[in-house]
Design an enzyme around this catalytic site. Structure first.
Site, mmCIF file in Angstrom:
data_model
loop_
_atom_site.group_PDB
_atom_site.id
_atom_site.type_symbol
_atom_site.label_atom_id
_atom_site.label_comp_id
_atom_site.label_asym_id
_atom_site.label_seq_id
_atom_site.Cartn_x
_atom_site.Cartn_y
_atom_site.Cartn_z
ATOM 1 N N SER A 182 -6.869 29.390 -13.742
ATOM 2 C CA SER A 182 -5.714 29.276 -14.633
ATOM 3 C C SER A 182 -6.118 29.471 -16.096
ATOM 4 C CB SER A 182 -5.060 27.906 -14.464
ATOM 5 O OG SER A 182 -4.847 27.632 -13.108
HETATM 6 N N1 SAH Z 1 -7.094 24.953 -9.983
HETATM 7 C C1 SAH Z 1 -7.710 26.249 -9.860
HETATM 8 C C2 SAH Z 1 -6.737 27.403 -9.855
HETATM 9 C C3 SAH Z 1 -5.918 27.399 -8.625
HETATM 10 S S1 SAH Z 1 -5.321 28.936 -8.032
HETATM 11 C C4 SAH Z 1 -8.779 26.470 -10.903
HETATM 12 O O1 SAH Z 1 -9.032 25.572 -11.718
HETATM 13 O O2 SAH Z 1 -9.414 27.522 -10.879
HETATM 14 C C5 SAH Z 1 -4.429 28.266 -6.664
HETATM 15 C C6 SAH Z 1 -5.280 27.866 -5.484
HETATM 16 O O3 SAH Z 1 -4.444 27.222 -4.556
HETATM 17 C C7 SAH Z 1 -5.903 29.045 -4.761
HETATM 18 O O4 SAH Z 1 -7.292 28.888 -4.720
HETATM 19 C C8 SAH Z 1 -5.295 28.962 -3.352
HETATM 20 O O5 SAH Z 1 -6.207 29.307 -2.329
HETATM 21 C C9 SAH Z 1 -4.912 27.506 -3.264
HETATM 22 N N2 SAH Z 1 -3.848 27.192 -2.309
HETATM 23 C C10 SAH Z 1 -2.670 27.839 -2.076
HETATM 24 N N3 SAH Z 1 -1.972 27.203 -1.116
HETATM 25 C C11 SAH Z 1 -2.709 26.124 -0.749
HETATM 26 C C12 SAH Z 1 -2.521 25.080 0.217
HETATM 27 N N4 SAH Z 1 -1.426 24.983 0.996
HETATM 28 N N5 SAH Z 1 -3.499 24.150 0.343
HETATM 29 C C13 SAH Z 1 -4.615 24.215 -0.413
HETATM 30 N N6 SAH Z 1 -4.851 25.176 -1.329
HETATM 31 C C14 SAH Z 1 -3.910 26.119 -1.492
#
Ligand code: SAH
Length: 214
Positions: free
Chosen positions: A62
């Site tokens: 992000s």
């Molecule tokens: N917080 C992260 C950015 C997140 S991007 C950082 O600091 O870099 C969003 C993430 O959510 C992705 O890695 C994706 O794989 C995960 N994601 C999406 N749906 C999900 C679910 N149902 N359970 C767990 N992770 C999930």
């Protein structure tokens, strides 16, 4: 790549000018080098710019100011047990680890969980536990949580996560359709139910059901 003193000042200045003013959040963000979490090299000249960047598995790390705003809204206290849904690069969890007592972070991609775990070990961030799973169900065995941070967009705040929030606890979650602009929502659990505040417009990758193949 790491930042020199001038670069660090510039990074913090940008955060402040975009609304990240809580000194504890700024200090935690100062301790975590985004360069450790931006892998692949392709965008390495953009590491410290205030923009989201691609990471493996088609996901994104992000934008720093959005990470700061979300962390600030979560109001993490030193004794808090925090759940993050969406480990991604691990950048957000590393920041939380400097603010709370215990951080659980869940990602549906094994590869992202594995890579994040490796970075946390290398940096002695021993209060983070990384789990591969569908985070929309939370972690019933570790519940309740003082704070819950969802870093992927849901159509609605997931019910199991609401249920795992401690009384007085806060959940921050982007809500809306995956390919449109979403709203960042702050949910507070009160004795009467849940209070909802809309914080700002954001854009996140979608929360997807189930565990990914990689
Ligand atoms: N917080 C992260 C950015 C997140 S991007 C950082 O600091 O870099 C969003 C993430 O959510 C992705 O890695 C994706 O794989 C995960 N994601 C999406 N749906 C999900 C679910 N149902 N359970 C767990 N992770 C999930």
């Amino acid at each position: 790549m790491t930042l020199d003193a001038t670069g660090q000042m510039q990074f913090l200045y940008t955060l402040r000018s975009r609304g990240v003013t809580d000194p504890r959040v700024l200090s935690a963000m100062e301790k975590v080098d985004r360069g450790d979490f931006v892998r692949g090299g392709l965008f390495s000249d953009r590491t410290y710019e205030d923009m989201p960047l691609p990471i493996s598995c088609g996901q994104t790390i992000s934008q720093p100011s959005v990470v700061g705003i979300m962390t600030q809204a979560l109001d993490v206290q030193p004794r808090d047990k925090v759940l993050e849904v969406g480990t991604g690069s691990g950048y957000q969890a590393a920041i939380l680890s400097h603010l709370g007592r215990r951080i659980y972070t869940v990602d549906r991609h094994r590869r992202l969980a594995r890579e994040a775990r490796r970075i946390f070990e290398a940096h002695d961030l021993g209060n983070i536990t990384v789990i591969t799973g569908d985070g929309s169900f939370g972690l019933p065995d570790q519940a309740p949580f003082d704070k819950i941070l969802v870093t992927a967009a849901a159509e609605d705040p997931p019910g199991p996560l609401l249920a795992q929030l401690r009384m007085g606890g806060i959940m921050i979650v982007p809500v809306g359709q995956s390919d449109a602009v979403q709203s960042l929502i702050k949910v507070t659990r009160t004795p009467d139910g849940f209070d909802y505040d809309e914080l700002r417009a954001v854009r996140f990758v979608p929360l997807i059901e189930g565990i990914a193949a990689d």
